[in-house]
Write an enzyme that holds these catalytic residues in place. Structure first.
Site, short mmCIF file in Angstrom:
data_model
loop_
_atom_site.label_atom_id
_atom_site.label_comp_id
_atom_site.label_asym_id
_atom_site.label_seq_id
_atom_site.Cartn_x
_atom_site.Cartn_y
_atom_site.Cartn_z
NE ARG A 8 23.12 23.09 64.48
CZ ARG A 8 22.74 22.03 63.08
NH1 ARG A 8 22.71 20.83 62.72
NH2 ARG A 8 21.92 23.28 62.28
CB SER A 10 17.37 22.78 64.81
OG SER A 10 18.56 21.62 64.78
CE LYS A 80 22.62 15.29 58.34
NZ LYS A 80 23.46 16.44 58.20
CG ASP A 81 25.84 18.20 61.21
OD1 ASP A 81 25.90 17.80 59.81
OD2 ASP A 81 24.88 18.40 61.89
CB THR A 121 20.34 18.94 48.13
OG1 THR A 121 21.12 18.32 48.91
CG2 THR A 121 20.90 19.13 46.27
CB SER A 123 24.72 17.67 50.67
OG SER A 123 25.58 16.72 49.96
NE ARG A 125 26.14 12.46 51.25
CZ ARG A 125 24.56 12.25 50.94
NH1 ARG A 125 24.66 10.98 50.31
NH2 ARG A 125 23.88 13.00 51.54
NE ARG A 126 21.15 14.59 51.39
CZ ARG A 126 21.34 14.95 53.08
NH1 ARG A 126 20.67 15.93 53.04
NH2 ARG A 126 20.62 14.06 53.43
NE ARG A 143 23.49 25.70 54.76
CZ ARG A 143 24.06 26.40 55.68
NH1 ARG A 143 25.24 27.22 55.25
NH2 ARG A 143 24.21 26.44 57.06
N GLY A 144 19.44 25.62 55.97
CA GLY A 144 18.06 25.79 56.64
C GLY A 144 17.75 24.78 57.48
CG ASN A 145 14.86 25.09 60.99
OD1 ASN A 145 13.86 24.69 59.73
ND2 ASN A 145 14.75 26.32 61.66
CB THR A 148 13.39 25.87 57.47
OG1 THR A 148 13.61 26.90 58.19
CG2 THR A 148 13.44 26.96 56.22
NE ARG A 149 17.49 22.00 55.26
CZ ARG A 149 17.95 20.07 55.86
NH1 ARG A 149 18.40 19.58 54.65
NH2 ARG A 149 18.28 19.18 56.80
CB CYS A 234 36.33 20.27 53.63
SG CYS A 234 36.88 19.71 52.92
#
Length: 297
Positions: A8, A10, A80-81, A121, A123, A125-126, A143-145, A148-149, A234
């Site tokens: 990617r 990023s 993790k992706d 977040t 996620s 899960r989080r 969301r975002g890199n 950005t976050r 997913c």
């Protein structure tokens, strides 16, 4: 020898690709490396929640396709992706030494979050794990890199990130609270880097095998066997973390209701990584009611 590395675009993904490239060059000075930057669905759509646009695969499918189409020789991913199942024609050939698998709060510590605080977040899960610890919290999607976050962090009381991402990019926010695994079990393979190549490329598989870190690979395989048994292709409110010591794996996992009202956890030890991950998954799904939490019959 030229090795084309799909990644990617990023900053974190490029760091990981460059890290793997340096490992390859260090192992063989004759190796030349060329980065092949790939735009993924997850990069293009920075707004829609991950569980809506396709979950874990949205950051890797196009990168994997570049290898399958012979536009690249290897693919480098954040572990993790990766979805639970590797596509036909590819193999995870190496997992270098893992980084810090923990989650972090940026902006304030967990104990200092005020009542009714807003945490951002992307996620599920989080969100579920934090809600189970602090039912008073409110959540916003972020969301975002990484950069950005962090730029948007001031709009919230705290944001949640991966510790390894901050360390790799040498980012040092003013307040960072590293959450112990006992407090928040990480995402499967968080902090790990996975290197894929074509399964029929015997020479490259052997070369990449030299980059495999034994303990990191064992933990990676344990956690992903859990993910595969749960059916985690997913984004799901599940978590898993393995620690390897002297040939024994201690594995902790959780399945949660999306709102965090119910948390099912199990910790077991064993010497067969993939069996251990599967056994814990089946226990949580079948014996503890995890299948019902995930909305399965």
């Amino acid at each position: 020898m030229l090795i084309r590395v799909a990644t990617r675009g990023s900053a974190l993904a490029i760091w990981q690709a460059e890290y793997v490239s340096e490992l390859l060059r260090s192992a063989d000075a004759s190796v030349e490396v060329q980065l092949v930057r790939v735009s993924t669905q997850g990069d293009r759509d920075k707004i829609t929640p991950l569980e809506v646009i396709g979950g874990k695969g949205v950051f890797v499918k196009e990168v994997q396709l570049a290898v399958l189409d012979d536009r690249a020789d290897i693919a480098v991913h954040s572990g993790k992706d990766l979805p639970a199942v590797t596509p036909d024609g590819l193999v995870v050939a190496a997992v270098p030494e893992r980084g810090d698998p923990r989650d972090v709060l940026v902006g304030t510590s967990l104990k200092d979050l005020p009542n009714g605080a807003t945490v951002a977040t992307g996620s599920i899960r989080r969100r579920a794990q934090l809600a189970s610890l602090r039912p008073d919290l409110r959540f916003e999607t972020l969301r975002g890199n990484i950069e950005t976050r962090l730029l948007r962090a001031e709009a919230f009381d705290a944001i949640v990130m991966a510790a390894a991402a901050l360390a790799r990019l040498e980012l040092k926010p003013e307040v960072v609270d590293r959450l112990a695994v006992a407090t928040m079990i990480p995402q499967v393979a968080q902090g790990a880097i996975a290197i894929e190549c074509r399964s029929d490329d015997a020479e490259l598989r052997m070369r990449l095998g030299d980059l495999d870190h034994s303990k990191s690979r064992t933990a990676f395989d344990t956690e992903r066997s859990f993910l595969a048994e749960v059916g985690g292709d997913c984004e799901l409110p599940i978590a898993g973390h393995a620690v390897v010591d002297a040939g024994t794996v201690e594995f902790s996992a959780a399945i949660l209701s999306p709102g965090g009202q119910t948390v099912l956890t199990e910790t077991r030890s064993g010497t067969e990584p993939q069996r251990l991950g599967r056994d814990v998954a089946r226990w949580l799904l079948d014996e503890q009611g995890g299948a019902n939490l995930l909305g399965r019959p």
